[in-house]
Design an enzyme around this catalytic site. Sequence first.
Site, PDB file in Angstrom:
ATOM      1  N   PHE A 135      -7.598  29.724 -47.740  1.00  0.00           N
ATOM      2  CA  PHE A 135      -8.556  28.624 -47.805  1.00  0.00           C
ATOM      3  C   PHE A 135      -9.959  29.202 -47.594  1.00  0.00           C
ATOM      4  CE2 PHE A 135     -10.808  24.807 -46.251  1.00  0.00           C
ATOM      5  CZ  PHE A 135     -10.546  23.981 -47.318  1.00  0.00           C
ATOM      6  N   ASP A 202      -3.268  29.341 -39.523  1.00  0.00           N
ATOM      7  CA  ASP A 202      -3.943  28.104 -39.883  1.00  0.00           C
ATOM      8  C   ASP A 202      -2.860  27.113 -40.301  1.00  0.00           C
ATOM      9  OD1 ASP A 202      -5.299  25.986 -41.006  1.00  0.00           O
ATOM     10  OD2 ASP A 202      -6.759  27.222 -42.067  1.00  0.00           O
ATOM     11  N   TYR A 227      -6.898  15.712 -39.535  1.00  0.00           N
ATOM     12  CA  TYR A 227      -7.262  14.561 -40.374  1.00  0.00           C
ATOM     13  C   TYR A 227      -6.434  14.489 -41.646  1.00  0.00           C
ATOM     14  CZ  TYR A 227     -10.586  17.960 -42.501  1.00  0.00           C
ATOM     15  OH  TYR A 227     -11.178  19.056 -43.082  1.00  0.00           O
ATOM     16  N   LYS A 228      -5.496  15.406 -41.799  1.00  0.00           N
ATOM     17  CA  LYS A 228      -4.609  15.346 -42.963  1.00  0.00           C
ATOM     18  C   LYS A 228      -3.352  14.549 -42.576  1.00  0.00           C
ATOM     19  CE  LYS A 228      -6.495  19.745 -44.586  1.00  0.00           C
ATOM     20  NZ  LYS A 228      -7.129  19.307 -45.829  1.00  0.00           N
ATOM     21  N   ARG A 372      -3.013  17.702 -57.034  1.00  0.00           N
ATOM     22  CA  ARG A 372      -2.147  17.776 -55.850  1.00  0.00           C
ATOM     23  C   ARG A 372      -1.640  16.384 -55.488  1.00  0.00           C
ATOM     24  NH1 ARG A 372      -5.304  21.024 -51.247  1.00  0.00           N
ATOM     25  NH2 ARG A 372      -6.663  19.208 -51.526  1.00  0.00           N
TER      26      ARG A 372
END
Lengths: 413, 413
Positions: A135, A202, A227-228, A372
């Site tokens: 990422f 991560d 927050y996912k 996605r």
Amino acid sequence: MHKHAMTLISLPESRADAEALDEVDPLARCRAAFALPEGVTYLVGHSLGPATIGAMEAVREASEGAWLNDRVGAWNSADWIQLAERVGGRTAKLVGADASEVVVCDSVSVNLFKLAAAALPLARTRRLVVETDEFPTDQYILEGLSGVADVELIRAEPGQGLAQLNGGVLVKSLVNYRSADVADMVADEAAAQDEGGWIVWDLSHATGVLDVQLAKSHARLAAGCTYKYLNGGPGAPAFLYARGDVAGELSSPLPGWMGHAAPFEFTSDYKPKHGAARFACGTPPILSLAALDGALKVFDDVAMRDVQAKSRSLGQMCLMMAEGMGLDIASPLDPQRRGGHVSLRHPDGYPLVRAMADWGIEADFRTPHTIRLGLSPLFLSYAEIWDAMSELAEIVETRSWDTACYREKAIVT
Amino acid sequence: MHKHAMTLISLPESRADAEALDEVDPLARCRAAFALPEGVTYLVGHSLGPATIGAMEAVREASEGAWLNDRVGAWNSADWIQLAERVGGRTAKLVGADASEVVVCDSVSVNLFKLAAAALPLARTRRLVVETDEFPTDQYILEGLSGVADVELIRAEPGQGLAQLNGGVLVKSLVNYRSADVADMVADEAAAQDEGGWIVWDLSHATGVLDVQLAKSHARLAAGCTYKYLNGGPGAPAFLYARGDVAGELSSPLPGWMGHAAPFEFTSDYKPKHGAARFACGTPPILSLAALDGALKVFDDVAMRDVQAKSRSLGQMCLMMAEGMGLDIASPLDPQRRGGHVSLRHPDGYPLVRAMADWGIEADFRTPHTIRLGLSPLFLSYAEIWDAMSELAEIVETRSWDTACYREKAIVT
């Protein structure tokens, strides 16, 4: 319907199959906790989890309750002073860690910096390693640390981070944000430790959707997003994990007062808290932290193995149906090697995602071609995914995006 | 009433004087924006500013509006993606800076780290300096940076930071958190720049109560708190200032994706944004940031010179009345040398503060003996302060805290 023998995947072959799975789904009751409108199939929980009743209530209580009524006294009356650790404890249960091993603070970026910097003095060699498909912010942060600490940064080819570790410090996602490939945490940790190296995991795309077992995997350091799949709210503070037996050896490069053992004594010398809490830094953003606290209620009494199993089943169903449409699949077909989302590729990916939105199917797009679909098992049902994929088949077959103006550029996070 | 010739201080000598000042106070209209209960005189705005209607509404709109209704789409529809810069622009006006010179992100601690690390390569000598009475977290953060960057940290005696700067990087509060002493920003900046040194100003106790003029003072780097006099809410994200002509030379040690010029292109190489926005790092805590955005509305059409003048008058009134009670004064008597709070010392400081609370006068306490009274000019009136200080005189005279059980230890922030 049949079961995938190796991985206990439930794979419906008709809408009736899907409905039957919903009827015995132990997570079906969770949907009621989410504030999702009718007619929307939300497949972007891997980017921003939706609002829950619990999060809404907690924010209102923190702002229109504690702050409004108690003012500065709310630090005591609402026990905000311990909130980062309390929410850390709630998060710890979801990743197979002890409460004292997790604190919620800052962003993933800041937490990766802290952990990588703290691991450097303990690593056999002073080097930082990151893979070039990691990422991007993880790469940037290591570049920043490399500069400020004057440490070599190795940019390894995808999959070659561990091979180039050489006793240094590697930052690595458990689930790749693009493909959803899952790393082998147990094997990677063992390999790194064998040569005196450290991995900072991560967990951003893993937490809340996979049955992450940090202790059992012998992982020592990790950070992740809330927050996912944890539905903590936009930009909710991140979590940080430091295993109990190593936390005491680690010094945060950002030793703010909230990580001090006695912050209100206002002394010049720094005495870190025990456990992961030593990595807390400045005053936490309470309203955002309260939202996360409220959002985590939906995970009470939920078994993460059920969460993982359902997400994999939903993902498998998506991939099987996408294959039938001739879409290019960019995620592992083996559910055990896959995280909570599936990635598809299409040359018209962006207009296709816009067209899906008009059908009430919300997905996201990553340049240049990746669509996605996030399979959040707490609010999605098998029947809903069956319907969404059936509609996607129709969109793809008719190329419905060609008839509308869907070609402008988007920003989504 | 008479005016202090040098500094245009309005000093009432009776309650009628105080009422007369309220009648012509250009800030009196601001009180209506605050959600403060009747019967409370809130003198802790220097620690946690109270809730405003604007902040409450903004939080509700962000959580029960944008997040709930638009989900991930709110990053576009509510323009959350620009919120940190937009709120930075609102803050810039209050400290005499251009909009592009200020961004809101992370905590004061993290922002001080970023700025001190970014200044190091530009400083004539590679050393960090902090005074031993500086706010503790500032000291801790420099200790952390000193460790990770392997740079000497000089702990100077109070007032000796500049003398020991020697072309290095000094972190310095404009207003001392304990005494409220104000530093001479113009003179200090000139002295530092003359010898090739850099000052990172901590404006936490100055912003929103003093007429801070960063550009006119030739200050180049600063960070500050938004949950004190800006009323942004508990732990609201902090601001960071980098002067336009130097920002381009600075590299953040924490180059997260939100500081990238094109974060959604997901490239491996880092291209910082222009201006202070390059210091943004991870995804910002939107609910807390929204509260700050809403809270700042009360500053629309307010002149900071009026804010500063009223705060100094209120403070002067407090000190004059406190002197009459025989209290030990720990703040400068000269209003031009003082920030927005006044500090008093009393051997029974903590029980005294508890007794004040029973009279509806909320103040705070710092170990071992300091009582701080914050004079937030947007919601306090002259008459209110007159009454509160008259009541304090009665509390002190009767030692009313001796009659109640006020001796337990508090935590306040």
